[in-house]
Design an enzyme around this catalytic site. Structure first.
Site, short mmCIF file in Angstrom:
data_model
loop_
_atom_site.label_atom_id
_atom_site.label_comp_id
_atom_site.label_asym_id
_atom_site.label_seq_id
_atom_site.Cartn_x
_atom_site.Cartn_y
_atom_site.Cartn_z
N SER A 236 0.86 -1.19 0.00
CA SER A 236 0.00 0.00 0.00
C SER A 236 0.89 1.22 0.00
O SER A 236 1.68 1.44 0.93
CB SER A 236 -0.88 0.01 1.26
OG SER A 236 -1.33 1.35 1.48
N HIS B 35 -1.42 -1.53 -4.06
CA HIS B 35 -2.67 -1.26 -3.36
C HIS B 35 -2.82 0.26 -3.19
O HIS B 35 -1.94 0.93 -2.65
CB HIS B 35 -2.63 -1.95 -1.99
CG HIS B 35 -3.91 -1.86 -1.21
ND1 HIS B 35 -5.01 -2.65 -1.46
CD2 HIS B 35 -4.26 -1.05 -0.17
CE1 HIS B 35 -5.97 -2.36 -0.60
NE2 HIS B 35 -5.55 -1.37 0.18
N ASP C 299 -5.00 3.26 -1.62
CA ASP C 299 -6.00 3.60 -0.60
C ASP C 299 -6.60 4.98 -0.89
O ASP C 299 -5.96 6.00 -0.67
CB ASP C 299 -5.35 3.58 0.78
CG ASP C 299 -5.08 2.16 1.23
OD1 ASP C 299 -6.04 1.36 1.25
OD2 ASP C 299 -3.92 1.83 1.55
N MET D 163 -9.19 7.77 -0.01
CA MET D 163 -9.97 8.22 1.16
C MET D 163 -10.52 9.62 0.91
O MET D 163 -9.84 10.46 0.32
CB MET D 163 -9.08 8.25 2.40
CG MET D 163 -8.35 6.95 2.66
SD MET D 163 -7.51 6.99 4.23
CE MET D 163 -6.53 5.49 4.13
N HIS E 244 -8.68 0.51 -3.33
CA HIS E 244 -9.53 0.30 -2.16
C HIS E 244 -10.25 1.62 -1.90
O HIS E 244 -9.64 2.56 -1.39
CB HIS E 244 -8.61 -0.12 -1.00
CG HIS E 244 -9.30 -0.25 0.32
ND1 HIS E 244 -8.61 -0.33 1.52
CD2 HIS E 244 -10.62 -0.32 0.65
CE1 HIS E 244 -9.46 -0.44 2.52
NE2 HIS E 244 -10.68 -0.42 2.03
N MET F 181 -12.32 4.00 -0.04
CA MET F 181 -12.91 4.33 1.27
C MET F 181 -13.59 5.67 1.11
O MET F 181 -13.17 6.69 1.66
CB MET F 181 -11.79 4.37 2.34
CG MET F 181 -11.28 2.97 2.68
SD MET F 181 -9.66 3.02 3.48
CE MET F 181 -8.62 3.05 2.04
N MET G 205 -10.87 -6.15 6.36
CA MET G 205 -10.12 -5.06 7.01
C MET G 205 -9.74 -5.51 8.41
O MET G 205 -10.62 -5.84 9.23
CB MET G 205 -10.96 -3.79 7.09
CG MET G 205 -11.15 -3.06 5.78
SD MET G 205 -9.60 -2.66 4.94
CE MET G 205 -8.79 -1.61 6.15
N ASP H 127 -6.06 -6.61 4.86
CA ASP H 127 -5.50 -5.25 4.84
C ASP H 127 -5.51 -4.64 6.24
O ASP H 127 -6.57 -4.46 6.84
CB ASP H 127 -6.37 -4.41 3.88
CG ASP H 127 -5.86 -2.99 3.70
OD1 ASP H 127 -4.76 -2.67 4.18
OD2 ASP H 127 -6.58 -2.22 3.04
C1 DX5 Z 1 -6.07 1.57 5.95
C2 DX5 Z 1 -5.65 1.11 4.57
C3 DX5 Z 1 -4.52 0.15 4.53
C4 DX5 Z 1 -3.26 0.64 5.15
C5 DX5 Z 1 -2.44 -0.54 5.53
O1 DX5 Z 1 -7.23 2.32 5.79
O2 DX5 Z 1 -6.73 0.50 3.92
O3 DX5 Z 1 -4.27 -0.27 3.20
O4 DX5 Z 1 -2.52 1.47 4.33
O5 DX5 Z 1 -1.32 -0.06 6.16
P1 DX5 Z 1 -0.52 -0.91 7.24
O6 DX5 Z 1 0.02 -2.10 6.52
O7 DX5 Z 1 0.54 0.03 7.66
O8 DX5 Z 1 -1.49 -1.26 8.32
ZN ZN Z 2 -6.37 -0.51 1.94
#
Ligand code: DX5
Ligand code: ZN
Length: 220
Positions: free
Chosen positions: A9, A34, A36, A38, A67, A69, A138, A176
């Site tokens: 990620s 990956h 993320d 947000m 992903h 969010m 998650m 994740d």
């Molecule tokens: C959290 C994300 C994850 C995050 C994982 O909202 O969806 O992908 O970046 O990071 P680590 O591996 O540091 O927990």
């Molecule tokens: Zn993620």
């Protein structure tokens, strides 16, 4: 032989050095990137959107695993496909018409994933597990990297793994949040096939070696 995937990620990456860091991920054998996304609404943090992903697309041929969010994901699916995402995963909590959302993603010709927060029961996604290409568990509250793995989610991983075994064996089971060299083996044992890792890759001095280590343990 096992073929479990590592999906770094980039949430924890140094954004000013992404071309170099992505090359290092590739050298280590990263399978997917990956992403993320947000929105500061569904989760209390803001990251990046389609234009950023479109420019990353020029840096690597690795599949982009988005992903989302974000609230109202349906309104943006086309933009994420255009930006070059290969897998698009939506949250059950953010998509009231989950079946339709998944069909829309698949009609765009990319892989569709579904995910759920740690406190959301498996029942929330059970009816669509036959429809998806990926189910994502998650193991931290979404929003931030570097959090601790929530142990009791191992049972959820195992439950979903068993359902998929019978009803959708080709489906990937992604995990994740808080994945490290120390817990990745038990996560794989519970049934995970794709492991997301942020901090346990970008928090290390040698990113390439960190990917190699995780990949090795995940496939032993
Ligand atoms: C959290 C994300 C994850 C995050 C994982 O909202 O969806 O992908 O970046 O990071 P680590 O591996 O540091 O927990
Ligand atoms: Zn993620």
């Amino acid at each position: 032989m096992k073929k479990n995937k590592i999906a770094p990620s980039i949430l924890s990456a140094d954004f000013a050095n992404l071309p170099k860091q992505i090359r290092e991920l590739e050298k280590g054998g990263a399978d997917w990137i990956h992403l993320d996304v947000m929105d500061g609404h569904f989760v209390p943090n803001i990251t990046f959107g389609p234009p950023f992903i479109a420019s990353l697309r020029k840096l690597t041929k690795l599949p982009f695993d988005a992903h989302l969010m974000i609230s109202n994901a349906d309104a943006y699916l086309g933009k994420f496909v255009e930006a070059g995402c290969n897998v698009i995963t939506v949250h059950a909590e953010a998509c009231p018409h989950l079946y339709r959302t998944i069909q829309t993603i698949k009609k765009y010709g990319v892989k569709a994933g579904v995910t759920l927060n740690p406190a959301t029961p498996v029942a929330m996604i059970e009816e669509v597990l036959t429809e998806v290409d990926l189910a994502l568990v998650m193991t931290v509250e979404p929003g931030f990297g570097g959090q601790e793995f929530i142990e009791n989610q191992l049972l959820k991983i195992a439950t979903i793994s068993e359902i998929l075994q019978y009803h959708n064996p080709e489906c990937e089971l992604e995990v994740d949040g808080g994945v490290t060299e120390n817990n990745i083996a038990e996560i794989v044992d519970a049934g995970a096939t794709v492991l997301v890792a942020g901090n346990s890759i970008f928090g290390r001095k040698n990113i390439t070696q960190a990917v190699k280590n995780l990949k090795k343990i995940a496939n032993t």
